[in-house]
Every structure is written in C-alpha cells, then in structure tokens.
Write a protein that holds these residues in place. Sequence first.
Motif, mmCIF file in Angstrom:
data_model
loop_
_atom_site.group_PDB
_atom_site.id
_atom_site.type_symbol
_atom_site.label_atom_id
_atom_site.label_comp_id
_atom_site.label_asym_id
_atom_site.label_seq_id
_atom_site.Cartn_x
_atom_site.Cartn_y
_atom_site.Cartn_z
ATOM 1 N N LEU A 125 -89.391 19.958 -0.345
ATOM 2 C CA LEU A 125 -89.292 18.875 0.639
ATOM 3 C C LEU A 125 -88.401 17.747 0.120
ATOM 4 O O LEU A 125 -87.636 17.141 0.894
ATOM 5 N N ILE A 126 -88.486 17.476 -1.184
ATOM 6 C CA ILE A 126 -87.603 16.459 -1.783
ATOM 7 C C ILE A 126 -86.146 16.916 -1.672
ATOM 8 O O ILE A 126 -85.265 16.130 -1.294
ATOM 9 N N ASP A 127 -85.886 18.186 -1.988
ATOM 10 C CA ASP A 127 -84.527 18.730 -1.859
ATOM 11 C C ASP A 127 -84.034 18.619 -0.412
ATOM 12 O O ASP A 127 -82.877 18.258 -0.154
ATOM 13 N N ASP A 136 -85.914 7.371 3.260
ATOM 14 C CA ASP A 136 -87.336 7.015 3.375
ATOM 15 C C ASP A 136 -88.238 8.201 3.007
ATOM 16 O O ASP A 136 -89.226 8.042 2.287
ATOM 17 N N MET A 137 -87.874 9.370 3.521
ATOM 18 C CA MET A 137 -88.665 10.569 3.214
ATOM 19 C C MET A 137 -88.579 10.873 1.718
ATOM 20 O O MET A 137 -89.568 11.202 1.077
ATOM 21 N N PHE A 138 -87.362 10.751 1.143
ATOM 22 C CA PHE A 138 -87.171 10.998 -0.283
ATOM 23 C C PHE A 138 -88.047 10.060 -1.112
ATOM 24 O O PHE A 138 -88.718 10.498 -2.048
ATOM 25 N N MET A 139 -88.066 8.784 -0.777
ATOM 26 C CA MET A 139 -88.858 7.795 -1.524
ATOM 27 C C MET A 139 -90.355 8.111 -1.404
ATOM 28 O O MET A 139 -91.095 8.053 -2.399
ATOM 29 N N MET A 140 -90.805 8.453 -0.200
ATOM 30 C CA MET A 140 -92.222 8.756 0.004
ATOM 31 C C MET A 140 -92.621 9.996 -0.805
ATOM 32 O O MET A 140 -93.660 10.016 -1.465
ATOM 33 N N LEU A 141 -91.786 11.029 -0.776
ATOM 34 C CA LEU A 141 -92.101 12.273 -1.480
ATOM 35 C C LEU A 141 -92.060 12.107 -2.999
ATOM 36 O O LEU A 141 -92.892 12.665 -3.721
ATOM 37 N N THR A 142 -91.115 11.330 -3.501
ATOM 38 C CA THR A 142 -91.058 11.125 -4.960
ATOM 39 C C THR A 142 -92.239 10.274 -5.422
ATOM 40 O O THR A 142 -92.757 10.485 -6.522
#
Length: 152
Positions: A125-127, A136-142
Amino acid sequence: MLLTVKMMKPFYILQEGHELRLVFAYQYFSVMKDQEVYQFIPVESNEIRINLKTKQVENLTDIFVFQRGTRIFRIPLFQLMQISDLLDHLKSVSQFYVDQIKAQEEEQTMNEEIVQLEMQNLYRLIDKALTEGDRDMFMMLTDRLKLEEATQ
C-alpha cells in the motif's frame, strides 16, 4: 522380572509451561509383580515429569517404591519403564497436554504468519501511494508502519 501396571491414576496433574508433573499418592499407582499386586508408596519419589515438547520423561533416575505387606521393592523410573507397560499409561495420561501444547504452537505460528502478511500488505500500500503520488495516504501508512514495528 516382568511388571505390569495394574492401576495408574495421578493424585494430581500440574502443567508448568512445557513440563507436565504427574504426582502419585497411596492407592493411586499399583503394579503386578509375580502375579501379586504391589502398591506405590511415596517414600522416595512421588512424581513423573514429562517434557511436553520432546515427549520425554525427565526424572528417569528417581526411585519409586512399591509395597505388598512387609515386602518392599525399589526401582528406578528408567528401569520401571523398560520392564513394564508404564510408557503406554504415561502416553494415555499425557496425550491431552501434548496436544494442547501442539495447538498453542500452531496458533502462535499462524499468528506470526498473519502479522507477516499484514506487514507485506502495508508495504504494498505504501508503494501504491508512492506510485500514485498520494502524499496523505503515504504519510498515514508510514505512521501506521512505525506503530506496527514498535509493537513487535
């Protein structure tokens, strides 16, 4: 000398982690020797300890004492296991606990595999967020990844 176990009922059974202790008392353990019944007496050892992971008896050198009237005989546990059907009786008493330990280990392995799959999914999901440019999605997932790694 051939012995057979006439009766073997532990007075109580105690499981401590991977060790099972079968504790015996008067009238709960008897053997047949020369077609006579000898009762266990807890003069020296009174327990059999079994490692549930290895299924091995751990106190093989302990001495068990049996009595019939005024006649007494002492026998080390390893010898008692060699010349009698004691092992069959131990298996039937301990099987439930062996199965329980096995089920716990299988559940733990399954839980570890699930955690691994969840982490792999999180990385995918991060990829995906990186590929799509979704900051936003990247920050939430990390952030979630950091929490997951901190709890392991």
